[in-house]
Design a protein around this motif. Structure first.
Motif, mmCIF file in Angstrom:
data_model
loop_
_atom_site.group_PDB
_atom_site.id
_atom_site.type_symbol
_atom_site.label_atom_id
_atom_site.label_comp_id
_atom_site.label_asym_id
_atom_site.label_seq_id
_atom_site.Cartn_x
_atom_site.Cartn_y
_atom_site.Cartn_z
ATOM 1 N N GLY A 1 0.812 -1.208 0.000
ATOM 2 C CA GLY A 1 0.000 0.000 0.000
ATOM 3 C C GLY A 1 0.848 1.261 0.000
ATOM 4 N N PHE A 2 1.957 1.222 0.753
ATOM 5 C CA PHE A 2 2.831 2.392 0.827
ATOM 6 C C PHE A 2 3.364 2.756 -0.555
ATOM 7 C CE2 PHE A 2 6.909 4.507 1.258
ATOM 8 C CZ PHE A 2 6.657 5.469 2.218
ATOM 9 N N ASP A 3 3.869 1.767 -1.281
ATOM 10 C CA ASP A 3 4.449 2.048 -2.599
ATOM 11 C C ASP A 3 3.403 2.597 -3.568
ATOM 12 O OD1 ASP A 3 6.922 1.262 -1.744
ATOM 13 O OD2 ASP A 3 6.846 -0.734 -2.649
ATOM 14 N N LEU A 4 2.196 2.060 -3.521
ATOM 15 C CA LEU A 4 1.140 2.556 -4.410
ATOM 16 C C LEU A 4 0.741 3.984 -4.036
ATOM 17 C CD1 LEU A 4 -1.092 -0.637 -4.665
ATOM 18 C CD2 LEU A 4 0.267 0.389 -6.498
ATOM 19 N N GLY A 5 0.625 4.253 -2.739
ATOM 20 C CA GLY A 5 0.285 5.601 -2.304
ATOM 21 C C GLY A 5 1.377 6.596 -2.640
ATOM 22 N N ALA A 6 2.641 6.197 -2.427
ATOM 23 C CA ALA A 6 3.757 7.090 -2.734
ATOM 24 C C ALA A 6 3.798 7.425 -4.218
ATOM 25 C CB ALA A 6 5.072 6.445 -2.293
ATOM 26 N N ALA A 7 3.558 6.421 -5.061
ATOM 27 C CA ALA A 7 3.559 6.660 -6.506
ATOM 28 C C ALA A 7 2.463 7.647 -6.897
ATOM 29 C CB ALA A 7 3.378 5.344 -7.257
ATOM 30 N N ALA A 8 1.279 7.504 -6.288
ATOM 31 C CA ALA A 8 0.178 8.421 -6.580
ATOM 32 C C ALA A 8 0.512 9.838 -6.129
ATOM 33 C CB ALA A 8 -1.097 7.933 -5.904
ATOM 34 N N GLY A 9 1.107 9.975 -4.939
ATOM 35 C CA GLY A 9 1.474 11.298 -4.440
ATOM 36 C C GLY A 9 2.558 11.957 -5.268
ATOM 37 N N LEU A 10 3.542 11.171 -5.688
ATOM 38 C CA LEU A 10 4.620 11.716 -6.517
ATOM 39 C C LEU A 10 4.110 12.178 -7.875
ATOM 40 C CD1 LEU A 10 7.521 9.179 -5.829
ATOM 41 C CD2 LEU A 10 7.516 11.602 -5.223
ATOM 42 N N GLU B 1 -0.790 17.536 -6.636
ATOM 43 C CA GLU B 1 -1.875 18.530 -6.634
ATOM 44 C C GLU B 1 -3.246 17.889 -6.441
ATOM 45 O OE1 GLU B 1 -1.821 16.967 -10.783
ATOM 46 O OE2 GLU B 1 -0.318 17.445 -9.263
ATOM 47 N N GLN B 2 -3.328 16.561 -6.523
ATOM 48 C CA GLN B 2 -4.613 15.876 -6.403
ATOM 49 C C GLN B 2 -4.805 15.211 -5.036
ATOM 50 O OE1 GLN B 2 -5.238 13.191 -9.703
ATOM 51 N NE2 GLN B 2 -4.770 14.758 -11.234
ATOM 52 N N GLY C 1 4.632 10.871 -0.370
ATOM 53 C CA GLY C 1 4.818 11.086 -1.808
ATOM 54 C C GLY C 1 4.400 12.473 -2.233
ATOM 55 N N THR C 2 3.286 12.960 -1.684
ATOM 56 C CA THR C 2 2.830 14.319 -1.998
ATOM 57 C C THR C 2 3.828 15.358 -1.496
ATOM 58 O OG1 THR C 2 0.502 13.670 -1.958
ATOM 59 C CG2 THR C 2 0.998 15.998 -1.578
ATOM 60 N N GLU C 3 4.351 15.137 -0.284
ATOM 61 C CA GLU C 3 5.344 16.061 0.277
ATOM 62 C C GLU C 3 6.589 16.129 -0.608
ATOM 63 O OE1 GLU C 3 8.390 16.219 4.070
ATOM 64 O OE2 GLU C 3 6.457 15.217 4.351
ATOM 65 N N ILE C 4 7.112 14.980 -0.979
ATOM 66 C CA ILE C 4 8.324 14.951 -1.798
ATOM 67 C C ILE C 4 8.031 15.424 -3.220
ATOM 68 C CG2 ILE C 4 10.036 13.393 -2.850
ATOM 69 C CD1 ILE C 4 10.039 11.862 -0.190
ATOM 70 N N GLY C 5 6.873 15.034 -3.759
ATOM 71 C CA GLY C 5 6.511 15.496 -5.094
ATOM 72 C C GLY C 5 6.381 17.004 -5.168
ATOM 73 N N SER C 6 5.907 17.617 -4.093
ATOM 74 C CA SER C 6 5.752 19.078 -4.069
ATOM 75 C C SER C 6 7.091 19.795 -4.000
ATOM 76 C CB SER C 6 4.888 19.484 -2.863
ATOM 77 O OG SER C 6 3.598 18.914 -2.953
ATOM 78 N N VAL D 1 10.989 6.822 -0.972
ATOM 79 C CA VAL D 1 10.187 7.626 -1.893
ATOM 80 C C VAL D 1 11.082 8.523 -2.743
ATOM 81 C CG1 VAL D 1 8.296 9.277 -2.091
ATOM 82 C CG2 VAL D 1 8.224 7.509 -0.325
ATOM 83 N N LEU D 2 12.145 9.042 -2.174
ATOM 84 C CA LEU D 2 13.092 9.828 -2.973
ATOM 85 C C LEU D 2 13.675 8.983 -4.095
ATOM 86 C CD1 LEU D 2 14.906 11.818 -0.144
ATOM 87 C CD2 LEU D 2 13.728 12.847 -2.112
ATOM 88 N N ASP D 3 13.974 7.730 -3.795
ATOM 89 C CA ASP D 3 14.481 6.825 -4.819
ATOM 90 C C ASP D 3 13.435 6.629 -5.928
ATOM 91 O OD1 ASP D 3 16.592 4.794 -5.652
ATOM 92 O OD2 ASP D 3 14.830 3.507 -5.504
ATOM 93 N N MET D 4 12.179 6.504 -5.553
ATOM 94 C CA MET D 4 11.104 6.371 -6.539
ATOM 95 C C MET D 4 11.011 7.617 -7.418
ATOM 96 S SD MET D 4 8.149 4.681 -4.097
ATOM 97 C CE MET D 4 6.892 4.755 -5.387
ATOM 98 N N ALA D 5 11.393 8.766 -6.838
ATOM 99 C CA ALA D 5 11.328 10.031 -7.570
ATOM 100 C C ALA D 5 12.573 10.291 -8.406
ATOM 101 C CB ALA D 5 11.119 11.181 -6.590
ATOM 102 N N GLY D 6 13.522 9.345 -8.411
ATOM 103 C CA GLY D 6 14.751 9.524 -9.167
ATOM 104 C C GLY D 6 15.790 10.342 -8.441
ATOM 105 N N ALA D 7 15.625 10.501 -7.143
ATOM 106 C CA ALA D 7 16.587 11.232 -6.320
ATOM 107 C C ALA D 7 17.200 10.255 -5.311
ATOM 108 C CB ALA D 7 15.908 12.396 -5.616
ATOM 109 N N LYS D 8 17.891 10.778 -4.323
ATOM 110 C CA LYS D 8 18.539 9.924 -3.332
ATOM 111 C C LYS D 8 18.506 10.609 -1.981
ATOM 112 C CE LYS D 8 22.871 7.516 -2.218
ATOM 113 N NZ LYS D 8 24.293 7.317 -2.594
ATOM 114 N N GLY D 9 18.191 9.824 -0.938
ATOM 115 C CA GLY D 9 18.227 10.332 0.420
ATOM 116 C C GLY D 9 19.355 9.695 1.208
#
Length: 306
Positions: free
Chosen positions: A201-210, A214-215, A247-252, A277-285
């Motif tokens: 669930g976390f991965d699916l939610g993070a992907a949606a937020g990233l 805005e949604q 995901g929304t926080e990092i996407g923003s 989630v940063l890794d999912m966004a193509g970044a690194k934490g």
């Protein structure tokens, strides 16, 4: 206690109080903790809480025990308000803004560091995180980039050496708890929230937020709808909600991150989620030990005051 203490470093949070005895060479002689955080004390109770925590600690050779404090002791509702430094600000000036409450008939000499504020139409405040940022600058000389401090109120700060340029706050952790306990989503979050489906669930939610930060307002209701229509269990729903918010926080903030690794300062478990989630966004934490960072910050603040 036979070791000679040069001074004491204190991180006074809302829930807890932590102190470290520092020797002249900078080594940590002892660590003490107390549940007497700012949120549990009246203003008049702060001196007693500190005295109790440091009972038995001998004063330094000059007969006094210097204590440097960061965090919520300097809040308006704390021991003594330490007025904010205004960003952009060089954090080497934190000690210049310290306030010094009196402790009558005590060898303890406390100084409370200020927080940092931001005005000019982007009003924001921090207390405690500024000392962590100064510590990060001491541990990573020359660093320039975004820093994330996950927590109940996550902070994102643009740091250039010891200078904080700007920052923002995301109420991600608090929003999760409010939605979990006081919204219609609570009906889907009853039971075991840490089961095996939470990660999915976390991965699916993070992907949606990233993908669509805005949604968020519309996507939140999927937690409830998924439990009703797709028989999603509480662990999946909790993971989806957590992932969606992070995901929304990092996407923003994605446009501010770039390709540089983002230092993460906070609890190991929470920092691991943000790194994921940063890794999912193509970044690194890059997780940093919060205790090491705040100690480095208190040491640096004291050194700049010398």
């Amino acid at each position: 206690m036979t070791e000679i203490i040069d001074w004491v470093a204190v991180d006074w949070g809302t829930s807890n109080l932590r102190a470290w005895g520092i020797a002249a060479d900078g080594s940590v002689v002892f660590e003490k903790t107390s549940p007497k955080g700012m949120g549990k004390l009246t203003r008049e109770e702060f001196p007693g809480a500190l005295s109790e925590l440091l009972e038995g600690v001998p004063p330094a050779r000059n007969g006094q025990l210097d204590v440097l404090i960061c965090g919520m002791a300097g809040a308006r509702q704390g021991w003594m308000e330490a007025p904010y430094l205004e960003a952009p600000a060089d954090l080497r000036g934190l000690s210049e803004g310290a306030v010094r409450p009196l402790m009558v008939d005590s060898p303890i000499v406390p100084a409370i560091l200020p927080g940092v504020c931001q005005k000019a139409g982007a009003d924001n405040v921090m207390r405690g995180e500024e000392t962590q940022l100064l510590g990060l600058a001491a541990l990573m000389p020359g660093f320039s980039g975004m820093v994330c401090m996950p927590g109940t109120h996550s902070k994102w700060a643009q740091l250039s050496g010891t200078r904080i340029e700007r920052f923002s706050t995301a109420m991600t952790g608090e929003l999760f708890e409010v939605l979990r306990t006081h919204s219609v989503l609570r009906h889907s979050l009853v039971g075991d929230l840490d089961g095996p489906a939470r990660a999915v669930g976390f991965d699916l939610g993070a992907a949606a937020g990233l993908e669509h930060p805005e949604q968020l307002l519309g996507t939140l209701f999927q937690v409830r709808a998924s439990s009703l229509l797709s028989d999603r269990q509480p662990d999946w729903c909790a993971g989806y909600l957590s992932g969606l918010l992070i995901g929304t926080e990092i996407g923003s903030n994605r446009h501010l991150i770039g390709s540089q690794s983002v230092p993460l300062i906070g609890s190991p478990a929470l920092c691991a989620l943000y790194a994921r989630v940063l890794d999912m966004a193509g970044a690194k934490g890059e997780s940093r030990d919060a205790t090491e960072v705040v100690l480095a910050g208190l040491k640096a603040a004291r050194s700049f005051a010398a």
